[in-house]
Scaffold this motif. Structure first.
Motif, PDB file in Angstrom:
ATOM      1  N   LEU A  64       0.652  -1.331   0.146  1.00 44.52           N
ATOM      2  CA  LEU A  64       0.069   0.062  -0.003  1.00 44.52           C
ATOM      3  C   LEU A  64       0.936   1.370  -0.059  1.00 44.52           C
ATOM      4  N   LYS A  65       2.109   1.149   0.552  1.00 49.74           N
ATOM      5  CA  LYS A  65       2.970   2.345   0.681  1.00 49.74           C
ATOM      6  C   LYS A  65       3.514   2.653  -0.910  1.00 49.74           C
ATOM      7  N   GLY A  66       3.802   1.456  -1.236  1.00 47.85           N
ATOM      8  CA  GLY A  66       4.410   1.488  -2.647  1.00 47.85           C
ATOM      9  C   GLY A  66       3.160   2.316  -3.647  1.00 47.85           C
ATOM     10  N   GLN A  67       1.993   1.743  -3.570  1.00 46.37           N
ATOM     11  CA  GLN A  67       0.713   2.263  -4.119  1.00 46.37           C
ATOM     12  C   GLN A  67       0.687   3.859  -4.059  1.00 46.37           C
ATOM     13  N   LEU A  68       0.888   4.339  -2.710  1.00 43.21           N
ATOM     14  CA  LEU A  68       0.630   5.688  -2.197  1.00 43.21           C
ATOM     15  C   LEU A  68       1.788   6.447  -2.844  1.00 43.21           C
ATOM     16  N   HIS A  69       2.847   5.964  -3.065  1.00 47.10           N
ATOM     17  CA  HIS A  69       4.003   6.510  -3.713  1.00 47.10           C
ATOM     18  C   HIS A  69       3.625   7.105  -5.118  1.00 47.10           C
ATOM     19  N   GLU A  70       3.229   5.864  -5.681  1.00 50.23           N
ATOM     20  CA  GLU A  70       2.774   6.049  -7.184  1.00 50.23           C
ATOM     21  C   GLU A  70       1.459   7.266  -7.441  1.00 50.23           C
ATOM     22  N   ILE A  71       0.540   7.076  -6.572  1.00 51.45           N
ATOM     23  CA  ILE A  71      -0.643   8.123  -6.685  1.00 51.45           C
ATOM     24  C   ILE A  71       0.095   9.544  -6.267  1.00 51.45           C
ATOM     25  N   LYS A  72       1.251   9.876  -5.571  1.00 49.15           N
ATOM     26  CA  LYS A  72       1.696  11.084  -5.398  1.00 49.15           C
ATOM     27  C   LYS A  72       2.611  11.456  -6.588  1.00 49.15           C
ATOM     28  N   PRO A  78      -6.518  13.652  -6.807  1.00 49.79           N
ATOM     29  CA  PRO A  78      -7.794  12.583  -6.626  1.00 49.79           C
ATOM     30  C   PRO A  78      -9.095  13.298  -6.278  1.00 49.79           C
ATOM     31  N   ILE A  79     -10.208  12.161  -6.228  1.00 49.58           N
ATOM     32  CA  ILE A  79     -11.427  12.816  -5.915  1.00 49.58           C
ATOM     33  C   ILE A  79     -11.990  11.783  -4.685  1.00 49.58           C
ATOM     34  N   ARG A  80     -12.362  12.697  -3.717  1.00 48.25           N
ATOM     35  CA  ARG A  80     -12.976  12.150  -2.600  1.00 48.25           C
ATOM     36  C   ARG A  80     -14.479  12.236  -2.633  1.00 48.25           C
ATOM     37  N   ILE A  81     -15.166  10.909  -2.451  1.00 48.79           N
ATOM     38  CA  ILE A  81     -16.783  11.027  -2.755  1.00 48.79           C
ATOM     39  C   ILE A  81     -17.173  10.655  -1.339  1.00 48.79           C
ATOM     40  N   MET A  82     -17.924  11.295  -0.908  1.00 48.82           N
ATOM     41  CA  MET A  82     -18.715  11.042   0.646  1.00 48.82           C
ATOM     42  C   MET A  82     -19.840  10.712   0.316  1.00 48.82           C
ATOM     43  N   ILE A  83     -20.331   9.341   0.935  1.00 49.69           N
ATOM     44  CA  ILE A  83     -21.662   8.576   0.402  1.00 49.69           C
ATOM     45  C   ILE A  83     -22.363   8.962   1.634  1.00 49.69           C
ATOM     46  N   THR A 183      -6.672  -1.939  -6.886  1.00 49.65           N
ATOM     47  CA  THR A 183      -5.035  -1.506  -7.407  1.00 49.65           C
ATOM     48  C   THR A 183      -5.108  -0.642  -8.463  1.00 49.65           C
ATOM     49  N   GLY A 184      -4.594   0.371  -8.281  1.00 48.88           N
ATOM     50  CA  GLY A 184      -4.436   1.520  -9.428  1.00 48.88           C
ATOM     51  C   GLY A 184      -5.500   2.252  -9.791  1.00 48.88           C
ATOM     52  N   LYS A 185      -6.770   2.072  -9.075  1.00 46.11           N
ATOM     53  CA  LYS A 185      -7.892   2.885  -9.191  1.00 46.11           C
ATOM     54  C   LYS A 185      -8.670   3.664  -8.289  1.00 46.11           C
ATOM     55  N   TRP A 186      -8.840   3.001  -7.181  1.00 47.64           N
ATOM     56  CA  TRP A 186      -9.622   3.560  -5.941  1.00 47.64           C
ATOM     57  C   TRP A 186      -9.379   3.051  -4.801  1.00 47.64           C
ATOM     58  N   ALA A 187      -9.915   3.848  -3.625  1.00 52.49           N
ATOM     59  CA  ALA A 187      -9.909   3.021  -2.314  1.00 52.49           C
ATOM     60  C   ALA A 187     -11.018   3.459  -1.846  1.00 52.49           C
ATOM     61  N   ASP A 205     -18.601   6.800   5.068  1.00 49.79           N
ATOM     62  CA  ASP A 205     -18.434   6.113   3.925  1.00 49.79           C
ATOM     63  C   ASP A 205     -17.727   6.918   3.067  1.00 49.79           C
ATOM     64  N   LYS A 206     -16.463   6.834   2.678  1.00 47.41           N
ATOM     65  CA  LYS A 206     -15.826   7.697   1.617  1.00 47.41           C
ATOM     66  C   LYS A 206     -15.185   6.886   0.571  1.00 47.41           C
ATOM     67  N   LYS A 207     -15.025   7.113  -0.694  1.00 44.69           N
ATOM     68  CA  LYS A 207     -14.415   6.535  -1.963  1.00 44.69           C
ATOM     69  C   LYS A 207     -13.441   7.600  -2.282  1.00 44.69           C
ATOM     70  N   ILE A 208     -12.325   7.074  -2.573  1.00 48.49           N
ATOM     71  CA  ILE A 208     -11.003   8.059  -3.198  1.00 48.49           C
ATOM     72  C   ILE A 208     -10.882   7.283  -4.516  1.00 48.49           C
ATOM     73  N   ILE A 209     -10.776   8.280  -5.458  1.00 50.94           N
ATOM     74  CA  ILE A 209     -10.501   7.882  -7.019  1.00 50.94           C
ATOM     75  C   ILE A 209      -9.550   8.702  -7.550  1.00 50.94           C
ATOM     76  N   TRP A 210      -8.437   7.908  -8.051  1.00 51.24           N
ATOM     77  CA  TRP A 210      -7.459   8.556  -8.636  1.00 51.24           C
ATOM     78  C   TRP A 210      -7.342   8.277 -10.272  1.00 51.24           C
ATOM     79  N   ASP A 211      -8.028   7.232 -10.625  1.00 52.04           N
ATOM     80  CA  ASP A 211      -7.852   6.795 -12.159  1.00 52.04           C
ATOM     81  C   ASP A 211      -9.381   7.112 -12.629  1.00 52.04           C
ATOM     82  N   TYR A 212      -9.480   8.163 -13.311  1.00 49.13           N
ATOM     83  CA  TYR A 212     -10.881   8.609 -13.941  1.00 49.13           C
ATOM     84  C   TYR A 212     -10.683   9.168 -15.272  1.00 49.13           C
TER      85      TYR A 212
END
Length: 212
Positions: A64-72, A78-83, A183-187, A205-212
């Motif tokens: 997950l830390k490796g994924q976070l480094h890629e996102i940065k 990224p977009i944060r969606i509050m549900i 992986t590579g899309k959202w959390a 309930d929140k969703k974070i999207i960085w691949d859109y």
């Protein structure tokens, strides 16, 4: 001229209609016997290893830390969606805010060194999901220092890459947090609270999207 007998004709028509319905019913039963309804397909799973406690655990936190480094390093925010039930509110996020959102899941390192004495690993191939699923559950009562309750790792069998991670953390005695990482899309992070009556409600309930 012969009189028209209403009762006699009604009785005759009723008898003819009844015979038609009986004939139709027999025909439907005959057709059903010739064309029986097909049973729904069974969910196919293949057990790879029912007990893999001797295997090394997947290093979830490191991944997950490796994924976070890629996102940065991405050129987009990224977009944060509050549900909220059926409603959603979205807003742009700063890249550094993602790490703050994920901080509860980085508070404890998930790997063999920390969890192997406390958890067991099981794996199977679920053909309906087209993924190897590695599940991790406690084998004994966990100390308060371990907040992890359960986690899963999904691996694509075509390229052996991790496609999804799912983690459940104990937040308090009556609440927990769940992380689903695609992986590579959202959390997605869900916080649940269990009341004294045993009912569970969604606190956030929140969703974070960085691949859109």
């Amino acid at each position: 001229m012969a009189a028209f007998d209403i009762n006699a004709n009604f009785t005759k028509m009723h008898r003819m209609q009844k015979n038609r319905w009986l004939s139709l019913l027999v025909l439907l039963i005959f057709m059903a016997c010739k064309n029986p309804q097909k049973a729904p397909p069974e969910i196919q799973t293949h057990q790879i290893n029912a007990d893999t406690t001797s295997a090394n655990f997947f290093p979830v936190t490191s991944f997950l830390k490796g994924q976070l480094h890629e996102i940065k390093s991405l050129p987009v925010n990224p977009i944060r969606i509050m549900i909220h039930g059926q409603k959603e509110d979205s807003a742009w996020m700063k890249l550094n805010d993602i790490e703050n959102e994920l901080s509860p899941f980085f508070s404890f390192t998930i790997d063999s060194a920390n969890l192997k004495p406390w958890f067991e690993q099981k794996s199977f191939l679920d053909q309906t999901l087209n993924a190897y699923t590695f599940t991790y559950d406690p084998v004994k009562t966990l100390p308060d220092s371990i907040s992890v309750k359960h986690f899963d790792v999904y691996v694509n069998p075509d390229d052996n890459r991790v496609s999804r991670i799912y983690i459940v953390l104990k937040k308090t005695q009556n609440s927990e947090q769940q992380l689903t990482w695609q992986t590579g899309k959202w959390a997605r992070i869900i916080t649940l609270l269990t009341g004294d009556d045993g009912n569970t409600t969604v606190v956030s309930d929140k969703k974070i999207i960085w691949d859109y």
